[in-house]
Design a protein around this motif. Structure first.
Motif, PDB file in Angstrom:
ATOM      1  N   VAL A 172       0.835  -1.205   0.000  1.00  0.00           N
ATOM      2  CA  VAL A 172       0.000   0.000   0.000  1.00  0.00           C
ATOM      3  C   VAL A 172       0.866   1.250   0.000  1.00  0.00           C
ATOM      4  CG1 VAL A 172      -1.653   1.362   1.357  1.00  0.00           C
ATOM      5  CG2 VAL A 172      -2.001  -1.108   1.065  1.00  0.00           C
ATOM      6  N   ASN A 173       1.908   1.233   0.806  1.00  0.00           N
ATOM      7  CA  ASN A 173       2.797   2.399   0.879  1.00  0.00           C
ATOM      8  C   ASN A 173       3.507   2.662  -0.443  1.00  0.00           C
ATOM      9  OD1 ASN A 173       2.244   3.115   3.510  1.00  0.00           O
ATOM     10  ND2 ASN A 173       3.919   1.918   4.376  1.00  0.00           N
ATOM     11  N   ARG A 215       1.005   4.142  -2.974  1.00  0.00           N
ATOM     12  CA  ARG A 215       0.654   5.520  -2.630  1.00  0.00           C
ATOM     13  C   ARG A 215       1.836   6.472  -2.783  1.00  0.00           C
ATOM     14  NH1 ARG A 215      -0.796   6.608   2.484  1.00  0.00           N
ATOM     15  NH2 ARG A 215      -2.268   8.242   1.905  1.00  0.00           N
ATOM     16  N   SER A 216       3.049   5.930  -2.769  1.00  0.00           N
ATOM     17  CA  SER A 216       4.243   6.774  -2.904  1.00  0.00           C
ATOM     18  C   SER A 216       4.529   7.160  -4.352  1.00  0.00           C
ATOM     19  CB  SER A 216       5.461   6.053  -2.312  1.00  0.00           C
ATOM     20  OG  SER A 216       5.289   5.792  -0.940  1.00  0.00           O
ATOM     21  N   ILE A 261      -4.864   2.836  -7.577  1.00  0.00           N
ATOM     22  CA  ILE A 261      -4.571   3.898  -6.605  1.00  0.00           C
ATOM     23  C   ILE A 261      -5.762   4.107  -5.674  1.00  0.00           C
ATOM     24  CG2 ILE A 261      -5.394   5.838  -7.995  1.00  0.00           C
ATOM     25  CD1 ILE A 261      -2.264   5.803  -5.765  1.00  0.00           C
ATOM     26  N   ALA A 271      -5.554   1.445  -2.869  1.00  0.00           N
ATOM     27  CA  ALA A 271      -4.482   1.759  -1.914  1.00  0.00           C
ATOM     28  C   ALA A 271      -4.834   2.979  -1.071  1.00  0.00           C
ATOM     29  CB  ALA A 271      -3.172   1.987  -2.665  1.00  0.00           C
ATOM     30  N   HIS A 272      -5.389   3.990  -1.722  1.00  0.00           N
ATOM     31  CA  HIS A 272      -5.717   5.241  -1.033  1.00  0.00           C
ATOM     32  C   HIS A 272      -6.784   5.022   0.025  1.00  0.00           C
ATOM     33  CE1 HIS A 272      -7.240   9.348  -0.474  1.00  0.00           C
ATOM     34  NE2 HIS A 272      -6.098   9.782  -0.985  1.00  0.00           N
ATOM     35  N   ARG A 328      -5.938   2.715   3.218  1.00  0.00           N
ATOM     36  CA  ARG A 328      -5.187   3.379   4.286  1.00  0.00           C
ATOM     37  C   ARG A 328      -6.108   4.244   5.149  1.00  0.00           C
ATOM     38  NH1 ARG A 328      -1.284   1.419   6.190  1.00  0.00           N
ATOM     39  NH2 ARG A 328       0.161   1.590   4.439  1.00  0.00           N
ATOM     40  N   SER A 338     -11.413  10.493  -0.557  1.00  0.00           N
ATOM     41  CA  SER A 338     -10.874   9.673  -1.639  1.00  0.00           C
ATOM     42  C   SER A 338     -11.513  10.026  -2.973  1.00  0.00           C
ATOM     43  CB  SER A 338     -11.093   8.187  -1.328  1.00  0.00           C
ATOM     44  OG  SER A 338     -10.365   7.790  -0.193  1.00  0.00           O
ATOM     45  N   SER A 371     -10.054  13.023  -4.411  1.00  0.00           N
ATOM     46  CA  SER A 371      -8.727  12.700  -4.945  1.00  0.00           C
ATOM     47  C   SER A 371      -8.840  11.981  -6.285  1.00  0.00           C
ATOM     48  CB  SER A 371      -7.962  11.818  -3.947  1.00  0.00           C
ATOM     49  OG  SER A 371      -7.704  12.508  -2.745  1.00  0.00           O
TER      50      SER A 371
END
Length: 220
Positions: free
Chosen positions: A63-64, A67-68, A102, A105-106, A109, A156, A159
């Motif tokens: 996930v990180n 998102r990165s 995305i 993942a977004h 979290r 979300s 986004s």
């Protein structure tokens, strides 16, 4: 109605439709996959009922990493995968693939963070009552976190709208792509600002709706 809007009326409606398709699939992926994934992340943490450090660390890292990624680079990076999934790397259908990734993942979290905000006593009470894992999730965790989950989905969604403006690089279309191609690149500033105005109104409506719903279902 301004002349420029009449001139591009068909294209404007098409771009709005493309944005709704991309964002709609993103929301669907966030709810159907991101919500369970975020819940699973929470339950696999230390001292939780499904504690598993290996699983948690793996999913947390995945996930990180997603998102990165700068979203534009993620879209380009996923082109081979997108082509394998939908048979093409161009068009609105192709744009849905990186957007759903995305989105998952977004939102996962944000779900995890909402569940972490629940007082520990709620989980302890559920366990002491002999509740099953399913009951703990649906009758305790989601009930307690429902307001935060709605606000997280609202954030979300906004986004996702922002991300959708980038999808012109793969021919995904949408409001943002229309504003760039027909407005900015053709030096039609009035048209560009009109499309920006549409996006601002859309975001405000989503934000207002999300806050209103979250406030109504928050019984704390």
């Amino acid at each position: 109605m301004p002349e420029v809007i009449v001139e591009y009326q068909a294209e404007i409606w098409q771009s709005i439709g493309e944005t709704f398709i991309m964002v709609g699939f993103s929301i669907l992926a966030a709810v159907l996959v991101g919500l369970p994934l975020g819940t699973f992340l929470y339950l696999c943490r230390k001292d939780q009922i499904l504690e598993n450090q290996a699983v948690f660390s793996t999913l947390n890292l995945l996930v990180n990493v997603i998102r990165s990624f700068p979203f534009l680079l993620l879209v380009v990076f996923m082109i081979p995968f997108t082509r394998w999934i939908v048979g093409t790397a161009f068009g609105t259908t192709a744009a849905i693939v990186p957007l759903t990734v995305i989105a998952i993942a977004h939102y996962s979290r944000l779900v995890e963070q909402s569940l972490l905000d629940i007082p520990k006593g709620v989980m302890e009470a559920a366990i002491s009552m002999g509740a099953s894992a399913k009951d703990i999730i649906f009758k305790f965790l989601y009930v307690e976190a429902r307001s935060g989950l709605v606000l997280g989905l609202t954030t979300s969604t906004i986004s996702f709208i922002s991300y959708s403006t980038i999808m012109g690089v793969v021919g995904g279309g949408g409001i943002g792509d229309f504003a760039i191609r027909y407005g900015y690149q053709n030096f039609r500033t009035d048209l560009m600002f009109y499309m920006i105005f549409i996006m601002v109104i859309l975001v405000q409506l989503i934000q207002y709706t999300g806050i209103t719903v979250a406030r109504k279902i928050d019984k704390r």
